[in-house]
Design a protein around this motif. Structure first.
Motif, mmCIF file in Angstrom:
data_model
loop_
_atom_site.group_PDB
_atom_site.id
_atom_site.type_symbol
_atom_site.label_atom_id
_atom_site.label_comp_id
_atom_site.label_asym_id
_atom_site.label_seq_id
_atom_site.Cartn_x
_atom_site.Cartn_y
_atom_site.Cartn_z
ATOM 1 N N ALA A 3 0.699 -3.773 5.002
ATOM 2 C CA ALA A 3 -0.219 -2.831 5.651
ATOM 3 C C ALA A 3 -0.130 -3.036 7.161
ATOM 4 N N ASN A 33 -1.277 -6.100 2.320
ATOM 5 C CA ASN A 33 -2.038 -5.053 1.635
ATOM 6 C C ASN A 33 -3.004 -5.723 0.654
ATOM 7 N N THR A 61 -7.213 -0.324 9.024
ATOM 8 C CA THR A 61 -6.054 -0.834 8.297
ATOM 9 C C THR A 61 -5.440 0.297 7.473
ATOM 10 N N TYR A 62 -4.123 0.473 7.597
ATOM 11 C CA TYR A 62 -3.401 1.504 6.869
ATOM 12 C C TYR A 62 -2.324 0.850 6.009
ATOM 13 N N ASN A 63 -2.346 1.152 4.699
ATOM 14 C CA ASN A 63 -1.356 0.588 3.778
ATOM 15 C C ASN A 63 -0.023 1.294 3.968
#
Length: 303
Positions: free
Chosen positions: A114, A237, A106-108
């Motif tokens: 996200a 997020n 997971t990338y914000n």
């Protein structure tokens, strides 16, 4: 007269020559057509193992196949195979399509949003059944969907002797039933009759299964994609939300004060619960101090 005879002879030779030429052309055409037909048959035969299309006089076979291959798109191949089986008059008995996740991160991307990135491979395990005479045709059509064929196994089990033995057993059970029917009616006769009937039912069921397996071939198919797929899924997020509500000083201080008050109450209640022990301890301390006070003082005489 002689001239007329010569002319007739020449005409006959000419007609025979023309007929021979026509016959040769027809024969050549027929031979070419036969060659083309034979070539087409050989091409079909070469496209699939002879085990799938084999027929032997006075023999009965149960044919099965196992195919393991890689395809470009598992879902598309699954739909195509199922439709092909249906068009050939067969049916699907099992289909388990699933995606195996290789990695998940997971990338914000913002304060609230996200991106979930999944790397996965899709596979499907299938089992289909089709009429035995169409097994070869189905295998050819399935083969057209492959990128790479890992393995293909085709089995033809000769069950001719099993069928003959089942027929002998059926006659034996029938004869046994007739013999039991001639016995005098009693408890033993009823029990024998029930056992014989049960054995006959089991044999009939086995015969039905064998007949069905001969008529319909079973094909196990495993397909997968060699390349990793990547899924980009928009999510919330959650880390930012966790940080937002992770610590609240006023709320936590209030809860700590209340918990401390409850702790004092619990300690007081605990002391009340053990009051007999406290009373005994107080009495022991009282007597020890009293004894210490009443003990006579000894004075030392200095020389």
């Amino acid at each position: 007269m002689k001239t007329t005879y010569i002319q007739l002879s020449l005409s006959a030779v000419l007609l025979l020559g023309i007929y021979s030429c026509k016959k040769g052309e027809v024969a050549s055409t027929d031979l070419e057509a036969y060659a083309n037909t034979d070539s087409a048959t050989a091409s079909v035969s070469d496209s699939v193992s002879s085990v799938a299309t084999m027929k032997v006089k006075d023999k009965q076979f149960i044919k099965t196949a196992d195919v393991n291959m890689e395809v470009k798109d598992v879902y598309e191949a699954t739909v195509s195979i199922e439709k092909t089986v249906q068009d050939l008059g067969g049916f699907v008995t099992h289909s388990n399509l699933q995606s195996n996740v290789i990695s998940e991160d997971t990338y914000n991307t913002s304060t609230d949003d996200a991106m979930l990135i999944k790397k996965y491979q899709t596979e499907n395990t299938m089992q289909v059944r089709v009429q035995t005479e169409k097994l070869g045709e189905l295998l050819v059509l399935i083969n057209d969907k492959k990128l790479f064929l890992n393995s293909r196994t085709i089995n033809a089990e000769d069950v001719t002797s099993n069928i003959k033995y089942a027929e002998i057993e059926r006659k034996r059970v029938k004869k046994t039933g007739e013999n039991i029917h001639q016995l005098k009616a009693n408890k033993d006769k009823v029990e024998l009759d029930n056992d014989n009937m049960a054995e006959g039912n089991l044999q009939q069921l086995a015969s039905m299964d064998t007949t069905d397996s001969i008529k319909y071939s079973t094909i196990d198919i495993y397909i997968k994609e060699p390349k990793l797929r990547i899924a980009e899924i928009a999510v919330t997020n959650t880390r930012n939300i966790d940080n937002k509500y992770k610590f609240n000083f006023i709320y936590d201080a209030k809860n700590a004060f209340v918990e401390g008050f409850y702790l004092i109450q619990k300690i007081a209640v605990g002391l009340i619960t053990v009051w007999p022990l406290l009373l005994i301890l107080a009495v022991v301390v009282y007597f020890l101090r009293k004894r210490k006070l009443t003990k006579p003082q000894t004075t030392k005489i200095s020389e």
